[in-house]
Write a protein that holds these residues in place. Structure first.
Motif, PDB file in Angstrom:
ATOM      1  N   ASP A 216      -5.204  -6.863  -2.487  1.00 53.50           N
ATOM      2  CA  ASP A 216      -3.844  -6.639  -2.001  1.00 53.50           C
ATOM      3  C   ASP A 216      -3.430  -7.714  -1.001  1.00 53.50           C
ATOM      4  O   ASP A 216      -2.300  -8.211  -1.035  1.00 53.50           O
ATOM      5  CB  ASP A 216      -3.735  -5.259  -1.347  1.00 53.50           C
ATOM      6  CG  ASP A 216      -3.913  -4.122  -2.348  1.00 53.50           C
ATOM      7  OD1 ASP A 216      -3.770  -4.368  -3.561  1.00 53.50           O
ATOM      8  OD2 ASP A 216      -4.209  -2.991  -1.907  1.00 53.50           O
TER       9      ASP A 216
ATOM     10  N   SER B  45      -8.556  -3.772  -0.979  1.00 53.89           N
ATOM     11  CA  SER B  45      -7.781  -4.260   0.168  1.00 53.89           C
ATOM     12  C   SER B  45      -7.732  -5.780   0.194  1.00 53.89           C
ATOM     13  O   SER B  45      -6.725  -6.379   0.588  1.00 53.89           O
ATOM     14  CB  SER B  45      -8.378  -3.727   1.473  1.00 53.89           C
ATOM     15  OG  SER B  45      -9.736  -4.123   1.611  1.00 53.89           O
TER      16      SER B  45
ATOM     17  N   SER C 291       0.804  -1.226   0.000  1.00 49.11           N
ATOM     18  CA  SER C 291       0.000   0.000   0.000  1.00 49.11           C
ATOM     19  C   SER C 291       0.837   1.276   0.000  1.00 49.11           C
ATOM     20  O   SER C 291       0.304   2.375  -0.188  1.00 49.11           O
ATOM     21  CB  SER C 291      -0.929   0.009   1.233  1.00 49.11           C
ATOM     22  OG  SER C 291      -0.163  -0.041   2.429  1.00 49.11           O
TER      23      SER C 291
END
Length: 344
Positions: A116, A113, A37
């Motif tokens: 990821d 998210s 991130s």
């Protein structure tokens, strides 16, 4: 203008190549590939675009039997989800692969998210149930050599995404034909959400069965809701409280059908004496309710097992003979359907 480079050239880029083209460090490209991130959104977008142009794919680092697969539901908590889990586990266990469960709180697309986190975990592959990825998310996983297979897709998938389902249109057709053959002419349908492919297909089969006999459909008898008990109960009460109530109801799931059975009991109606009810899925509990439920058998365990085997084959680097498999849906006749009453 079409890219005239050879497929080999398109797939031969290295991290260093991408870094030079975008004007960033190799470490930054690696961070994007690993789902980190701590990369600025603008930079990430430029790196992603370059990776896509070069069709970059990372070589797989794990072999089947040494890792895990992700099983992702849009939501779970019902017997329907348990049947899927059992089918996946049956195949995964044979190869020593672990299954990691997650759910999207009823969302149809995972948040970035989740993508990821999946890239950081590096599973052998991902099974999606009643949900799908955006094109960008799919490309991200593809670049990491993380294959994806969809079970019972919620929407039309691109041809490159392997999908396993059942013939929902035919399921809706045979359920409705059964009721029409019994003599019912005023049949309601409680389908799933309007934006879900399998729900639309079952409703289309319902309509086709009527069209075959030239029987008009009362539009007020066509209902949509979720696939759970509450939708069956709510619509069931509304439909069966009418002075011109239907003599039969085709529910889009067994759970909806159980809600209809409760509504009928509450209103003092006998099933199948006053109203016939057909479900969908053939969950184990459908044979044990009273009356035992006539339903459409959707081979959920087989669907899940087939999808899992496809995913493991992709993880091994094997090409699939087909990207879409639809298993057969069959009618299971039990005690909840009968000819319509003489005076409904």
């Amino acid at each position: 203008m079409a890219d005239k480079r050879s497929p080999a050239a398109l797939g031969s880029a290295t991290i260093a190549t991408i870094a030079r083209e975008v004007g960033v460090s190799s470490a930054t490209v690696s961070k994007v590939l690993n789902g980190r991130s701590d990369v600025a959104a603008v930079t990430r977008a430029r790196v992603e675009a370059s990776l896509q142009r070069h069709r970059y794919r990372r070589r797989a680092r794990r072999a089947p039997g040494e890792g895990q697969i992700d099983l992702v539901f849009h939501e779970f908590g019902s017997d329907w989800a348990l049947e899927i889990i059992r089918g996946v586990e049956a195949v995964a266990t044979l190869t020593g692969v672990n299954v990691v469960l997650s759910q999207l709180s009823a969302a149809r697309r995972p948040p970035q998210s989740w993508v990821d986190a999946a890239i950081a975990r590096r599973p052998l592959g991902v099974l999606l149930v009643m949900c799908n990825l955006t094109d960008a998310q799919r490309q991200q996983l593809q670049r990491q050599s993380i294959p994806v297979v969809v079970i019972d897709t919620d929407s039309a998938s691109v041809a490159s995404v392997p999908t396993v389902g059942s013939n929902n249109w035919n399921g809706g057709l045979i359920a409705t034909r059964h009721l029409l053959d019994l003599g019912h002419r005023r049949i309601a349908v409680i389908s799933g959400p309007r934006d879900v492919l399998c729900a639309r297909a079952r409703t289309a089969g319902f309509r086709c069965a009527h069209e075959e006999l030239g029987i008009p459909i009362d539009a007020t008898l066509v209902r949509h809701g979720n696939f759970h008990l509450d939708a069956g109960y709510t619509h069931g009460v509304e439909l069966l409280s009418r002075s011109d109530r239907p003599t039969a109801i085709f529910a889009g799931s067994d759970l909806q059908a159980l809600g209809v059975l409760r509504a009928a009991r509450q209103l003092g109606l006998d099933v199948p004496g006053d109203v016939s009810v057909v479900g969908y899925d053939n969950l184990p509990l459908s044979a044990w309710v009273g009356p035992a439920l006539t339903t459409v058998n959707q081979p959920l365990r087989d669907m899940a097992g087939t999808a899992t085997q496809m995913l493991l084959d992709l993880a091994r680097g094997n090409a699939l003979p087909t990207s879409r498999i639809d298993l057969v849906a069959e009618l299971v006749i039990r005690e909840s359907t009968a000819p319509p009453p003489t005076h409904p």
